[in-house]
Motif scaffolding. Structure first.
Motif, PDB file in Angstrom:
ATOM      1  N   LEU A  37     -13.318 100.882  38.586  1.00 44.88           N
ATOM      2  CA  LEU A  37     -13.978  99.936  39.490  1.00 44.88           C
ATOM      3  C   LEU A  37     -15.294  99.559  38.830  1.00 44.88           C
ATOM      4  N   SER A  38     -15.244  98.506  38.024  1.00 45.41           N
ATOM      5  CA  SER A  38     -16.330  98.171  37.109  1.00 45.41           C
ATOM      6  C   SER A  38     -17.574  97.640  37.799  1.00 45.41           C
ATOM      7  N   SER A  39     -17.417  96.799  38.804  1.00 37.99           N
ATOM      8  CA  SER A  39     -18.583  96.199  39.450  1.00 37.99           C
ATOM      9  C   SER A  39     -19.431  97.234  40.164  1.00 37.99           C
ATOM     10  N   SER A  40     -18.790  98.081  40.938  1.00 37.34           N
ATOM     11  CA  SER A  40     -19.523  99.071  41.728  1.00 37.34           C
ATOM     12  C   SER A  40     -19.841 100.336  40.946  1.00 37.34           C
ATOM     13  N   LYS A  41     -19.072 100.579  39.894  1.00 32.46           N
ATOM     14  CA  LYS A  41     -19.221 101.792  39.089  1.00 32.46           C
ATOM     15  C   LYS A  41     -19.033 103.057  39.926  1.00 32.46           C
ATOM     16  N   VAL A  42     -18.190 102.998  40.983  1.00 32.13           N
ATOM     17  CA  VAL A  42     -17.994 104.178  41.836  1.00 32.13           C
ATOM     18  C   VAL A  42     -16.933 105.126  41.318  1.00 32.13           C
ATOM     19  N   GLY A  43     -16.142 104.693  40.350  1.00 29.68           N
ATOM     20  CA  GLY A  43     -15.177 105.640  39.841  1.00 29.68           C
ATOM     21  C   GLY A  43     -14.103 105.041  38.974  1.00 29.68           C
ATOM     22  N   THR A  44     -13.383 105.955  38.318  1.00 34.15           N
ATOM     23  CA  THR A  44     -12.214 105.634  37.518  1.00 34.15           C
ATOM     24  C   THR A  44     -11.077 106.490  38.051  1.00 34.15           C
ATOM     25  N   TYR A  45      -9.904 105.886  38.248  1.00 32.40           N
ATOM     26  CA  TYR A  45      -8.794 106.546  38.911  1.00 32.40           C
ATOM     27  C   TYR A  45      -7.527 106.436  38.084  1.00 32.40           C
ATOM     28  N   ASP A  46      -6.769 107.529  38.027  1.00 32.11           N
ATOM     29  CA  ASP A  46      -5.520 107.571  37.267  1.00 32.11           C
ATOM     30  C   ASP A  46      -4.418 106.788  37.978  1.00 32.11           C
ATOM     31  N   VAL A  47      -3.556 106.136  37.183  1.00 33.02           N
ATOM     32  CA  VAL A  47      -2.375 105.436  37.678  1.00 33.02           C
ATOM     33  C   VAL A  47      -1.193 105.760  36.770  1.00 33.02           C
ATOM     34  N   SER A  48       0.003 105.794  37.369  1.00 32.33           N
ATOM     35  CA  SER A  48       1.225 105.950  36.587  1.00 32.33           C
ATOM     36  C   SER A  48       2.378 105.379  37.405  1.00 32.33           C
ATOM     37  N   PHE A  49       3.331 104.762  36.727  1.00 34.61           N
ATOM     38  CA  PHE A  49       4.444 104.174  37.467  1.00 34.61           C
ATOM     39  C   PHE A  49       5.317 105.215  38.148  1.00 34.61           C
ATOM     40  N   PRO A  50       5.697 106.324  37.488  1.00 33.49           N
ATOM     41  CA  PRO A  50       6.525 107.303  38.206  1.00 33.49           C
ATOM     42  C   PRO A  50       5.862 107.814  39.491  1.00 33.49           C
ATOM     43  N   LYS A  51       4.552 108.035  39.461  1.00 31.10           N
ATOM     44  CA  LYS A  51       3.867 108.486  40.676  1.00 31.10           C
ATOM     45  C   LYS A  51       3.707 107.344  41.672  1.00 31.10           C
ATOM     46  N   ARG A  52       3.602 106.119  41.176  1.00 30.20           N
ATOM     47  CA  ARG A  52       3.527 104.952  42.059  1.00 30.20           C
ATOM     48  C   ARG A  52       4.809 104.819  42.866  1.00 30.20           C
TER      49      ARG A  52
END
Length: 146
Positions: free
Chosen positions: A23-38
């Protein structure tokens, strides 16, 4: 009005890869993503585009609803808004958003239940995120609390 930015860094293929959404604008965090978990019932500590859309929709709807309630003469004591965003197969191939359910419970003084429900429907129709998602069926469940 400002532009907000998020970015995703992805490594690997669809089923064996993974990424990080920042979340670049707010700089509140970076979060993992993956298709199998999606695509799984349990997210296992990762987020998904659907969860991020749900977050955006619930926040946008709460803001729009509070504005409309104020215009109708109501005083918002509390709103609890949940957005459930579903992903499913697309008959044309791949996947699509198959539906969104907005559930709102509101404690509002100065208006009656009919005015509350009217404002709830108006907020669903006029929230900018709802407008952006017009290709998805959006269901609203609103409960007025006194």
């Amino acid at each position: 009005m400002p532009t907000r930015t998020a970015r995703t860094a992805w490594q690997g293929g669809l089923n064996d890869g993974s990424g990080q959404v920042e979340l670049s604008s707010s700089k509140v965090g970076t979060y993992d993503v993956s298709f199998p978990k999606r695509a799984a019932d349990e997210a296992g500590g990762t987020t998904s585009p659907e969860e991020l859309i749900a977050a955006a929709h619930s926040a946008c709807y709460a803001m729009q609803f509070s504005a409309i309630l104020g215009e109708a003469g109501g005083t918002v004591e509390a709103l609890d808004v949940k957005a459930d965003v579903s992903l499913g197969p697309d008959s044309a191939g791949g996947f699509k958003l198959t539906g969104i359910t907005l559930t709102v419970n509101g404690e509002v003084s100065g208006i009656d239940e009919a005015a509350f429900l009217k404002a709830a429907d108006e907020a669903k129709a006029t929230c900018p995120v709802s407008k952006a998602l017009t290709g998805v069926d959006i269901e609203l469940k609103a409960t007025f609390e006194q």
